[in-house]
Design a protein around this motif. Sequence first.
Motif, short mmCIF file in Angstrom:
data_model
loop_
_atom_site.label_atom_id
_atom_site.label_comp_id
_atom_site.label_asym_id
_atom_site.label_seq_id
_atom_site.Cartn_x
_atom_site.Cartn_y
_atom_site.Cartn_z
N ASP A 131 -3.62 -9.40 35.83
CA ASP A 131 -4.43 -8.55 36.70
C ASP A 131 -3.71 -8.37 38.03
OD1 ASP A 131 -6.52 -6.92 37.42
OD2 ASP A 131 -7.99 -8.53 37.67
N THR A 182 -4.76 -7.24 42.16
CA THR A 182 -5.78 -6.87 43.15
C THR A 182 -5.11 -6.71 44.50
OG1 THR A 182 -7.42 -8.18 41.93
CG2 THR A 182 -7.99 -7.50 44.17
N TYR A 183 -5.43 -5.61 45.16
CA TYR A 183 -4.76 -5.27 46.42
C TYR A 183 -5.77 -5.27 47.56
CZ TYR A 183 -1.48 -2.67 49.46
OH TYR A 183 -0.63 -2.28 50.47
N TYR A 184 -5.37 -5.89 48.68
CA TYR A 184 -6.20 -5.96 49.88
C TYR A 184 -5.45 -5.25 51.00
CZ TYR A 184 -8.36 -9.60 47.03
OH TYR A 184 -8.95 -10.29 46.00
N LYS A 204 -2.78 -0.01 38.93
CA LYS A 204 -3.99 -0.82 38.80
C LYS A 204 -4.44 -1.33 40.16
CE LYS A 204 -4.45 -3.65 35.33
NZ LYS A 204 -4.31 -4.82 34.41
N ALA A 205 -3.50 -1.82 40.96
CA ALA A 205 -3.82 -2.34 42.28
C ALA A 205 -4.33 -1.23 43.20
CB ALA A 205 -2.59 -3.00 42.88
N ARG A 206 -3.67 -0.10 43.17
CA ARG A 206 -4.07 1.02 44.04
C ARG A 206 -5.46 1.52 43.72
NH1 ARG A 206 -3.94 6.26 43.05
NH2 ARG A 206 -2.54 6.11 41.24
N VAL A 207 -5.74 1.73 42.44
CA VAL A 207 -7.05 2.26 42.03
C VAL A 207 -8.16 1.29 42.39
CG1 VAL A 207 -8.45 2.91 40.04
CG2 VAL A 207 -6.09 3.73 40.23
N LYS A 208 -7.96 -0.01 42.16
CA LYS A 208 -8.98 -1.00 42.49
C LYS A 208 -9.24 -1.05 43.99
CE LYS A 208 -8.97 -5.01 40.42
NZ LYS A 208 -8.49 -6.28 39.83
N ALA A 209 -8.21 -0.74 44.79
CA ALA A 209 -8.36 -0.75 46.24
C ALA A 209 -8.94 0.55 46.78
CB ALA A 209 -7.00 -1.00 46.90
N GLY A 210 -9.15 1.55 45.91
CA GLY A 210 -9.75 2.81 46.33
C GLY A 210 -8.78 3.75 47.01
#
Length: 348
Positions: free
Chosen positions: A201, A203-205, A336-342
């Motif tokens: 997975d 996840t981007y902050y 994946k990271a970009r989309v999850k971060a909006g």
Amino acid sequence: MKLAFIGTGKIVSDALGAVEPVENLERTAIFARPRSKAQAQAQAFADQYQIPEVYTDYTQLLEESTADTVYIGLINSAHYPYAKQALEYGKNVILEKPFTGFYDQAVELRDLAKEKGRFIFEAVTILHNEVFTEMKKNVAKLGNIKMALCNYSQYSSRYDAYKAGGKVPHAFDPAFYGGALYDINVYNVHYCVGLFGEPNDATYYPNLGPNGVDTSGILVLSYDGFSAVCTGAKDSDSPCYLSFQGDQGFMHVASKPNIASELTTTYVDPNNHATVRDAAGAEVRATITEDFKAGAVYHRMTQEFSDFSRMIDEQDFAAAYQLLDESVAVVGVLEKARVKAGIEFPRN
């Protein structure tokens, strides 16, 4: 390799000089978008490097040029359409990082290259760096990986202009697939995917600017048994580094990830099970430390072009497609990271 350079920006300027010592590579053509300033720059490059063919029509270049390979050094959002058209015309492609803005586009380019029997490469310097090769040799010495920490932070020369408002530089415009994740953190992702494979997975902050672009951010990649933390910043500076830790040792690079030149690997001595005391008097395991220093290079981009030329000349599809699979995987992680971060990129 007869090479056509697509674009006239700084990265193309760097590439034109970097290929100077590469054997069996000919600077054959240069393309500029039809704007007076770009056309003048293309002609200046042609004069400087004795490039015989100058074009302002991309289709014409693909139809008429004697070049067999195009190097695309345009803005990120132009990578996919220019690469696809080149492959359709039977050209090999060298595509600046990031490979594409969308995973399905990366897959399409990979499949099209294989269908056409052509090469397509991502020009990301670390994959052709002696330090990265040494890392892949040494990673097993670390035992079970427990942590990866990567930091590439560099205050962008365009950040002040972005903060000032007005016309937004492409590097800070989501419409052109700008931002820290795709521009600078991509190097960290390549290290992790290259050493450990695709994560489970991502996840981007991010720290977001007023137009929704990520000016910096922390990316967490989840693997079985450990996480990798990748920091990328264009709005601030700090010492850059790479650190990979296992239960038997660690690897450390104390430089910017894109120009890593030295590696320190420390691991438990498999032939000495005794404990020793460190400088503070604490008991620690006996270790071995290996320092590796890469050889001097003409330019940080030279080796990748040398490798591309060799693979094309020798028709080494196995090596080329191994690199290609990694590039496609990295795009998948970024998306994946970009989309999850909006963070939204428009389809161009």
